[in-house]
Write an enzyme that holds these catalytic residues in place. Structure first.
Site: not given
Length: 211
Positions: A20, A85, A117
């Site tokens: 990310d 996601k 995450c």
């Protein structure tokens, strides 16, 4: 007295997870540019060491794409894909499908955020039976204080906390291999960046862990 299992990163059976690293997070994340610099170094190493790379983006419709500094196209087939996601964990059904087609054993993860995450991905990977290596000079969070606690939580769960240079040398393993000149060039080229990332990310983490 039981002896702890020695966990090593396994050349030929390792995947790099990029978590990310989207441009929209840049103003919010502590040491974001240092995390990106380490990620760039790991991508260069991936090409030299023939390590596949899997990327995720958190809700990219709202949060946008991965930072343009990360040149995944240069990896060719080593780039296993960039997967959108909504889950915080990277271990989505789509990612599980990608991994199921490989004989992967070790996962090296870097990106953001350490306590969300990265942590949830690490716990899920450990539960799924993978050896997880968290690149400490390649992870961060909005609040720097979260990072050492997250790293300790992952360590307690069985993850290996390491650095970008340490894991690169583990994957290289042998100075007699024909790729060593290219490997050594990356190490030299990234020397200043590596030092800056260590100072930016790990020095503050060490101070927090001592409080």
């Amino acid at each position: 007295m039981s002896v702890a299992r020695v966990v090593k990163v396994i050349p030929g059976r390792t995947v790099f997870f990029v978590c990310d690293l989207q441009a929209k997070f840049r103003p919010a994340i502590h040491g974001f540019d240092s995390v990106v610099a380490t990620a760039n170094k790991m991508l260069k190493m991936a090409k030299v060491l023939d390590v596949p790379v899997l990327v995720t983006e958190q809700n990219p419709r709202s949060l946008g794409p991965t930072v343009p500094e990360l040149a995944f196209a240069a990896l060719g087939q080593l780039h296993l894909g960039t997967i959108a996601k909504s889950l915080f964990t990277m271990l989505t059904p789509e990612v599980r499908d990608v991994l199921s087609d490989r004989q992967s054993k070790s996962i090296a993860i870097f990106g953001i955020e350490s306590h969300v995450c990265v942590l949830q991905t690490t716990l899920d990977l450990l539960e799924a039976g993978y050896d997880v290596h968290v690149i400490a000079d390649g992870v961060s969070s909005c609040n720097a204080e979260e990072v050492p606690i997250a790293l300790e939580r992952m360590r307690q769960a069985g993850a290996q906390i390491t650095t970008s240079e340490s894991i690169a040398f583990q994957l290289q393993a042998d100075a007699s291999r024909p790729n060593f000149k290219a490997f050594s060039s990356v190490i030299k080229d990234e020397k200043d960046s590596t030092k800056a990332s260590l100072q930016s990310l790990l020095r503050s983490n060490m101070k927090q862990s001592m409080l």
